[in-house]
Design an enzyme around this catalytic site. Structure first.
Site, mmCIF file in Angstrom:
data_model
loop_
_atom_site.group_PDB
_atom_site.id
_atom_site.type_symbol
_atom_site.label_atom_id
_atom_site.label_comp_id
_atom_site.label_asym_id
_atom_site.label_seq_id
_atom_site.Cartn_x
_atom_site.Cartn_y
_atom_site.Cartn_z
ATOM 1 N N LYS A 122 -101.913 24.090 2.515
ATOM 2 C CA LYS A 122 -101.200 23.451 1.391
ATOM 3 C C LYS A 122 -100.200 22.426 1.897
ATOM 4 O O LYS A 122 -99.484 22.663 2.859
ATOM 5 C CB LYS A 122 -100.476 24.544 0.594
ATOM 6 C CG LYS A 122 -99.505 24.033 -0.443
ATOM 7 C CD LYS A 122 -98.958 25.184 -1.289
ATOM 8 C CE LYS A 122 -97.486 25.366 -1.103
ATOM 9 N NZ LYS A 122 -96.903 26.406 -1.960
ATOM 10 N N ARG A 134 -97.021 20.187 0.266
ATOM 11 C CA ARG A 134 -96.250 19.919 -0.952
ATOM 12 C C ARG A 134 -95.851 18.448 -0.964
ATOM 13 O O ARG A 134 -95.218 17.957 -0.028
ATOM 14 C CB ARG A 134 -95.016 20.820 -1.020
ATOM 15 C CG ARG A 134 -94.220 20.607 -2.288
ATOM 16 C CD ARG A 134 -93.144 21.662 -2.509
ATOM 17 N NE ARG A 134 -93.685 22.960 -2.891
ATOM 18 C CZ ARG A 134 -94.121 23.258 -4.106
ATOM 19 N NH1 ARG A 134 -94.121 22.354 -5.057
ATOM 20 N NH2 ARG A 134 -94.585 24.460 -4.363
ATOM 21 N N THR A 136 -93.987 26.424 -10.838
ATOM 22 C CA THR A 136 -94.633 25.461 -11.758
ATOM 23 C C THR A 136 -96.116 25.774 -11.939
ATOM 24 O O THR A 136 -96.770 25.188 -12.789
ATOM 25 C CB THR A 136 -94.535 24.030 -11.203
ATOM 26 O OG1 THR A 136 -95.307 23.957 -9.993
ATOM 27 C CG2 THR A 136 -93.097 23.630 -10.928
HETATM 28 C C1 R5P Z 1 -93.460 28.499 -1.610
HETATM 29 O O1 R5P Z 1 -93.194 28.540 -0.412
HETATM 30 C C2 R5P Z 1 -93.693 29.726 -2.426
HETATM 31 O O2 R5P Z 1 -94.173 30.788 -1.650
HETATM 32 C C3 R5P Z 1 -94.646 29.454 -3.573
HETATM 33 O O3 R5P Z 1 -95.900 29.084 -3.024
HETATM 34 C C4 R5P Z 1 -94.126 28.345 -4.448
HETATM 35 O O4 R5P Z 1 -92.814 28.602 -4.843
HETATM 36 C C5 R5P Z 1 -95.007 28.181 -5.668
HETATM 37 O O5 R5P Z 1 -94.485 27.111 -6.412
HETATM 38 P P1 R5P Z 1 -95.314 26.429 -7.534
HETATM 39 O O6 R5P Z 1 -95.811 27.489 -8.487
HETATM 40 O O7 R5P Z 1 -94.311 25.501 -8.199
HETATM 41 O O8 R5P Z 1 -96.428 25.657 -6.910
#
Ligand code: R5P
Length: 282
Positions: A184, A186, A215
């Protein structure tokens, strides 16, 4: 001994009281016309051990926790244990850019002034426990999430990124199935990119396990990728279901087969209850 429930964690506190037989304290809790919060314990906790349960999300629940801590301290409680089912601000656990606060450290220091001990559930990063100057332990909800998933005949557990791989491995070992992780990246707070990876998911029943769904961007992108690769079913499971904004519709549009969360943050998806793991640790 008393259990003191903050308003963010009432159902957990009730279940915990039933399991442990520890009395729930009666609390007055209301807002003044200007929206400031008032709390008062209606029974004496002098010389008593107290366990305060409060998720620190959303922001107003943090103030409520501070007021409860101060009330217990001033009422001369013998020992104050704070159980924080979801520890908010954990994703700001370092200065990513100059000028930023370390929000997780700030919260931990305030709590440490008043409490004697803290218990968290699946805290986002283990090192956050070191920000507390009191004994701090973290419990894992992954085994009970895996128990819930047992009836789904999962073939493969996936972590949406490498950071979540340890938890995915723990779930896969309970489910006795394969495990892997996705790559992944971001892009911003609500946009993420999952690099396609050949996982041989065709016809398989997949569970994606993460600590937080915020989100829903991470999970929705992962579901779409897996459905493109013809997975037969895709379940998403998390400990902390924040479901910010249109997260739920994103997950449904991605054709998620079921959204599973615990009750650290209560929602219609809280199929997994955490009171039992807290009671085992007391
Ligand atoms: C990030 O490091 C967390 O473990 C989650 O993957 C993240 O907070 C998920 O965020 P979202 O639902 O906004 O993609």
């Amino acid at each position: 001994m008393f259990l003191i429930s903050g308003s963010a964690s009432e159902s957990i506190a009730h279940e915990l009281s039933t399991i442990t037989d520890i009395k729930l304290a009666n609390i007055d809790n209301y807002r003044f016309p200007d929206s400031e919060l008032y709390v008062r314990m209606k029974e004496s906790v002098e010389n008593e051990e107290v366990i305060i349960i409060q998720t620190t999300y959303p922001d107003e629940k943090i103030i409520e926790l501070f007021l409860l801590l101060d009330a217990c301290k001033r009422s001369k409680a013998k020992k104050i244990t704070v159980v924080i089912p979801y520890f908010g601000y954990a994703r700001q656990d370092k200065q990513f850019k100059p000028g930023e606060p370390v929000s997780a450290a700030l919260l931990a220091s305030f709590i440490s002034i008043y409490a004697n001990e803290v218990i968290t559930i699946d805290i986002h990063k283990q090192h956050i426990l070191d920000f507390f100057s009191i004994p701090a332990k973290n419990l894992s909800a992954v085994p009970i999430i895996a128990e819930y998933l047992k009836s789904k005949n999962i073939d493969l557990v996936l972590a949406p990124d490498k950071g979540a791989f340890e938890n995915a491995k723990k779930a896969a070992s309970i489910l006795q199935c394969e495990v892997d992780y996705l790559q992944k990246t971001r892009i911003d707070g609500s946009t993420i990119k999952i690099t396609p990876k050949n996982l041989a998911v065709k016809g398989k029943c997949v569970a994606i396990v993460d600590d937080i769904i915020s989100t829903g961007g991470t999970m929705a992108t992962a579901i779409k990728e897996l459905k493109k690769q013809e997975a037969s079913k895709v379940y998403v499971a998390c400990t902390h279901g924040l479901f910010a904004g249109n997260a739920v519709s994103k997950l449904k549009q991605a054709k998620c087969d079921e959204i599973i969360a615990t009750d650290t943050i209560h929602s219609e998806f809280s199929s997994v209850k955490i009171a039992s793991i807290i009671s085992n640790s007391l």
